[in-house]
Design a protein around this motif. Structure first.
Motif, PDB file in Angstrom:
ATOM      1  N   CYS A  19       0.817  -1.168  -0.058  1.00  0.00           N
ATOM      2  CA  CYS A  19       0.031   0.116  -0.046  1.00  0.00           C
ATOM      3  C   CYS A  19       0.883   1.200  -0.058  1.00  0.00           C
ATOM      4  CB  CYS A  19      -1.001  -0.060   1.202  1.00  0.00           C
ATOM      5  SG  CYS A  19      -1.743   1.690   1.390  1.00  0.00           S
ATOM      6  N   CYS A 214      -5.460  -4.015   3.571  1.00  0.00           N
ATOM      7  CA  CYS A 214      -5.093  -3.770   4.551  1.00  0.00           C
ATOM      8  C   CYS A 214      -4.685  -4.932   5.622  1.00  0.00           C
ATOM      9  CB  CYS A 214      -5.904  -2.774   5.389  1.00  0.00           C
ATOM     10  SG  CYS A 214      -6.691  -1.352   4.757  1.00  0.00           S
ATOM     11  N   CYS A 226      -5.662   4.251  10.191  1.00  0.00           N
ATOM     12  CA  CYS A 226      -6.399   4.678   9.073  1.00  0.00           C
ATOM     13  C   CYS A 226      -7.973   4.072   9.406  1.00  0.00           C
ATOM     14  CB  CYS A 226      -6.006   3.344   7.903  1.00  0.00           C
ATOM     15  SG  CYS A 226      -4.448   3.900   7.270  1.00  0.00           S
TER      16      CYS A 226
HETATM   17  S1  SF4 Z   1      -4.323   0.570   6.954  1.00  0.00           S
HETATM   18 FE1  SF4 Z   1      -3.952   2.270   5.708  1.00  0.00          FE
HETATM   19  S2  SF4 Z   1      -1.819   2.490   5.290  1.00  0.00           S
HETATM   20 FE2  SF4 Z   1      -2.455   0.234   5.819  1.00  0.00          FE
HETATM   21  S3  SF4 Z   1      -3.054  -0.726   3.973  1.00  0.00           S
HETATM   22 FE3  SF4 Z   1      -4.956  -0.095   4.761  1.00  0.00          FE
HETATM   23  S4  SF4 Z   1      -5.041   1.987   3.739  1.00  0.00           S
HETATM   24 FE4  SF4 Z   1      -2.930   1.382   3.513  1.00  0.00          FE
END
Ligand code: SF4
Length: 492
Positions: A19, A214, A226
């Motif tokens: 990501c 995620c 997030c």
């Molecule tokens: S939690 Fe946030 S940083 Fe992590 S993969 Fe998901 S969108 Fe991307």
């Protein structure tokens, strides 16, 4: 590259492939990451133990420096070791190229000024992300001017059966050749790196929505950060949403399932029920659910196993990551009677399966139905029957009476607070208010496995082992209490 931009490393490259926002946050604001929990720590520890065993395969090797700090010092030691023909292998060799820092698990001397690169993983197979990892290392080591003959991945051999005593490392560890595959990805590495440097030069994180990525291929450490501002019912909560549907809904500008236009999107029956419950804010329970549960024959035995599945086998006759049941809880419900509880938790450091299976066979004599919440228990019963031929008939007879409550609840019931998950940990506190796992020291299965491994470790102080035993008993009992409560509620 801007002079103050964060640097890249192997772990940041991997983060960036998962990501772009994860890469940005790792480089600019790592303090936003969730704290490392015990399960994650156990995964790291297991990886470190496998790494240490892998080094034993290269006697005379030099460990340059462990840990990510002191990169410059490790690099200088690596350069000296590369020049020394008397060193057959270098562990944790450090390199930098174009601002990218890496550490190589093993560099084996393969000839005059030529080496084999070996990455070590505690998995039982090569995964796509491992090839990316090796490809980045090749990019950096090639760039640093060191010749690599072959690149490979060493991982645990799933078919290895532990004979007891010391591990037979030649059989436990499998080394596969990834040279062609990893070299084939080098052009992609170049273009990924261009994109990653550009992301790191930005002053704000890229606008990436939360979604299935995620948790794949790794649970993102910024999950908590997030998901703070996530909508009440994010799109990926839709049960088994396909990547294509997710993209289509995003393209329509949607973020929350409550905004899904009614009747305009093709949904499965289950997804349709889910959206209706979310739109109305009310649970939906089909009448068929009660009918199906009422068909269970009494006495109903509610069964739950706890298991441990270490990468490095604990018991003779077992293989890496094999599920070993060490505990069960059983609530027995007679028609119109009060439930009676039985339990077993193996206390010794020997293989728990024979004693557990004998206890279970006794406790389930006379069971008309054996209720479980997932196919997990039936699978473990079949495995126990395979491992214990003397008890196979009785164990397979128990397995033949298993009735799985999970698909019944999944196919007939939805509450908006399930948030797309039908796990018992989710369903119980929603349907039976006041219940749940929040008061327990151990509240999920992986932690139970870790607690058991600690409890039977001879190095664990006696008072700690006693406490762990009490916590394990409370946790497993809660699982069958939960099934019993759901059964009594939904069958009425
Ligand atoms: S939690 Fe946030 S940083 Fe992590 S993969 Fe998901 S969108 Fe991307």
């Amino acid at each position: 590259m801007a002079s103050r931009a964060p640097t890249l490393s192997k772990s940041r490259y991997t983060a960036g492939l998962q990501c772009p926002k994860r890469l940005y946050l790792t480089g600019h604001d790592p303090r936003l990451a969730d704290p490392v929990g015990p399960v994650q720590q156990a995964i790291f520890d297991s990886g470190n133990r496998v790494g240490a065993l892998a080094r034993q395969q290269y006697p005379g090797g030099l460990l340059v420096e462990e840990g990510p700090l002191q990169h410059a010092r490790a690099e200088s030691r690596t350069r000296r070791a590369l020049q020394d023909d008397g060193i057959p292998a270098i562990f944790e060799a450090a390199f930098t190229h174009e601002g990218i820092r890496i550490r190589a698990d093993v560099l084996r001397r393969a000839g005059k000024d030529e080496f084999d690169l070996i990455e070590v993983k505690s998995t039982t197979r090569v995964k796509n992300e491992h090839v990316d990892d090796v490809a980045l290392q090749l990019h950096v080591i090639d760039g640093a001017g060191v010749s690599i003959r072959r690149a490979g991945l060493m991982h645990l051999n799933r078919d290895y059966v532990h004979p007891g005593g010391e591990y037979d490392l030649a059989k436990l560890l499998h080394l596969g050749d990834l040279t062609k595959e990893a070299r084939g990805r080098l052009p992609a590495v170049e273009s990924h790196l261009d994109g990653m440097w550009a992301i790191l030069r930005e002053n704000t994180p890229p606008p990436i929505e939360i979604g299935p990525h995620c948790a794949r291929p790794y649970v993102c450490p910024f999950h908590g950060h997030c998901h703070r501002d996530a909508p009440a019912h994010p799109l990926h909560e839709l049960y088994r949403i396909s990547p294509r549907l997710l993209d289509e809904l995003r393209a329509l500008g949607l973020r929350d399932l409550r905004d899904l236009p009614e009747g305009e999107v093709a949904l499965t029956r289950l997804q349709d029920r889910q959206c209706l419950a979310i739109r109305t804010g009310k649970p939906i329970i089909d009448a068929a659910l009660s009918k199906r549960l009422k068909a269970y024959r009494y006495p109903v035995h509610f069964l739950d196993f706890e298991t441990v599945n270490p990468g490095l086998p604990l018991f003779p006759g077992t293989h890496p990551y094999q599920m070993i049941p060490f505990q069960y809880s059983l609530h027995v419900l007679e028609k119109n009677g009060q439930p009676v509880h039985h339990e077993y938790l193996h206390g010794g450091a020997d293989d728990p399966r024979p004693a557990l299976a004998r206890s279970l066979v006794e406790a389930t004599r006379g069971a008309a139905s054996v209720a479980a919440y997932s196919s997990f228990e039936a699978t473990r019963l079949r495995e126990l029957a395979d491992a214990l031929p003397d008890l196979a008939t009785e164990l397979l007879s128990i397995e033949g009476r298993v009735q799985d409550m999970h698909p019944l609840i999944r196919d007939h019931c939805y509450h908006p607070d399930f948030h797309g998950s039908f796990s018992i940990k989710n369903v119980l506190p929603v349907l039976v208010p006041g219940s749940g796992y929040g008061d327990l020291a151990i509240a999920e299965g992986t932690l139970a496995g870790l607690a058991y491994a600690e409890m039977i470790d001879p190095a664990t102080p006696a008072d700690r082992a006693v406490r762990l035993r009490a916590e394990l008993l409370a946790y497993c009992k809660r699982d069958t209490e939960a099934m019993l409560s759901l059964f009594q509620l939904l069958a009425s």
